[in-house]
Design a protein around this motif. Structure first.
Motif, short mmCIF file in Angstrom:
data_model
loop_
_atom_site.label_atom_id
_atom_site.label_comp_id
_atom_site.label_asym_id
_atom_site.label_seq_id
_atom_site.Cartn_x
_atom_site.Cartn_y
_atom_site.Cartn_z
N MET A 1 0.85 -1.18 0.00
CA MET A 1 0.00 0.00 0.00
C MET A 1 0.89 1.24 0.00
SD MET A 1 -2.74 1.36 2.86
CE MET A 1 -1.66 0.92 4.16
N GLU A 2 0.49 2.19 -0.79
CA GLU A 2 1.23 3.46 -0.85
C GLU A 2 1.00 4.25 0.43
OE1 GLU A 2 1.59 7.34 -3.79
OE2 GLU A 2 0.30 5.67 -4.35
N ARG A 3 2.03 4.91 0.90
CA ARG A 3 1.94 5.75 2.09
C ARG A 3 1.87 7.22 1.65
NH1 ARG A 3 0.96 2.98 6.71
NH2 ARG A 3 1.56 4.89 7.75
N VAL A 4 0.95 7.96 2.21
CA VAL A 4 0.89 9.39 1.94
C VAL A 4 2.06 10.04 2.67
CG1 VAL A 4 -0.66 10.00 3.86
CG2 VAL A 4 -0.63 11.40 1.82
N PRO A 5 2.80 10.92 2.00
CA PRO A 5 3.88 11.62 2.71
C PRO A 5 3.28 12.57 3.76
CG PRO A 5 4.02 11.99 0.32
CD PRO A 5 2.74 11.28 0.59
N ASN A 117 -4.06 4.59 5.23
CA ASN A 117 -2.85 4.35 6.04
C ASN A 117 -3.21 4.20 7.52
OD1 ASN A 117 -0.66 6.63 4.17
ND2 ASN A 117 -1.45 4.64 3.60
N ILE A 118 -4.00 5.14 8.05
CA ILE A 118 -4.35 5.11 9.48
C ILE A 118 -5.17 3.86 9.81
CG2 ILE A 118 -5.65 6.25 11.32
CD1 ILE A 118 -4.96 8.94 9.91
N CYS A 119 -6.18 3.58 9.00
CA CYS A 119 -7.03 2.41 9.28
C CYS A 119 -6.20 1.13 9.24
CB CYS A 119 -8.19 2.35 8.30
SG CYS A 119 -9.47 3.60 8.60
N THR A 120 -5.31 1.02 8.29
CA THR A 120 -4.45 -0.16 8.22
C THR A 120 -3.54 -0.23 9.44
OG1 THR A 120 -4.54 -0.15 5.81
CG2 THR A 120 -2.70 -1.33 6.83
N ASP A 121 -2.92 0.89 9.80
CA ASP A 121 -2.01 0.92 10.95
C ASP A 121 -2.70 0.53 12.25
OD1 ASP A 121 -0.06 1.81 9.18
OD2 ASP A 121 -0.07 3.88 9.92
N TYR A 122 -3.96 0.95 12.41
CA TYR A 122 -4.69 0.71 13.65
C TYR A 122 -5.66 -0.47 13.57
CZ TYR A 122 -2.79 4.91 15.77
OH TYR A 122 -1.94 5.85 16.31
#
Length: 164
Positions: A1-5, A117-122
């Motif tokens: 998954m691409e990460r937003v800078p 990104n946040i949903c995946t991380d958490y």
């Protein structure tokens, strides 16, 4: 998954006055809501919030008009963005007054990628039960009608980004 800078804004934060968030189960979307459709930086919002006596900026992330994502309050801390809901939420501020203006395409894409990104991380589902507009938690117009109307689209795009 691409990460937003995410741009580190190097805000002057008194970490001793922040608490670690024990649970994260919602992400709350906000707008500026000032009289004009402005594009305030995380540093400008931080100065405003400190001027009100807060420890630092209340939001965890700020999305500028050009789509740049700026770091606000550290993501692991309790925020100050949704009264009575801060202890379990992450706050994302999308710059502008979306009662009078519309979010830019760049803001929509950055918001979607940041949410993925946040949903995946958490470990959060990417859905409207876990991604809400501020108005869904309390009586406010935030995040403005034009951004609120786009939340389903943004969540759909977040699912697309998470699948990449």
């Amino acid at each position: 998954m691409e990460r937003v800078p995410v741009v580190d804004t190097y805000l002057d934060i008194d970490y001793d006055n922040l608490r670690t968030r024990g649970v994260t189960d919602k992400i709350v979307i906000h707008h500026t809501g000032n009289a004009v459709d402005d594009d305030l930086s995380a540093a400008e919002i931080d100065a405003s919030h400190k001027g009100q006596g807060w420890t630092c900026i209340g939001y965890h992330y700020v999305i500028r008009k050009d789509g740049t994502v700026e770091q606000g309050r550290p993501h692991w801390t309790v925020g100050a963005h949704a009264y009575r809901h801060n202890s379990y939420t992450i706050g994302i501020h999308v710059c502008g007054n979306f009662e009078i203006g519309e979010p830019t395409d760049a803001q929509i894409e950055s918001a979607a990628m940041l949410l993925a990104n946040i949903c995946t991380d958490y470990g959060l589902p990417i859905d409207r039960d876990h991604i809400v507009g501020h108005r869904e938690l309390m009586s406010t117009a935030c995040p403005g009608e034009y951004l609120y109307e786009m939340l389903d689209t943004i969540v759909g795009k977040a699912n697309f980004y998470a699948a990449q």
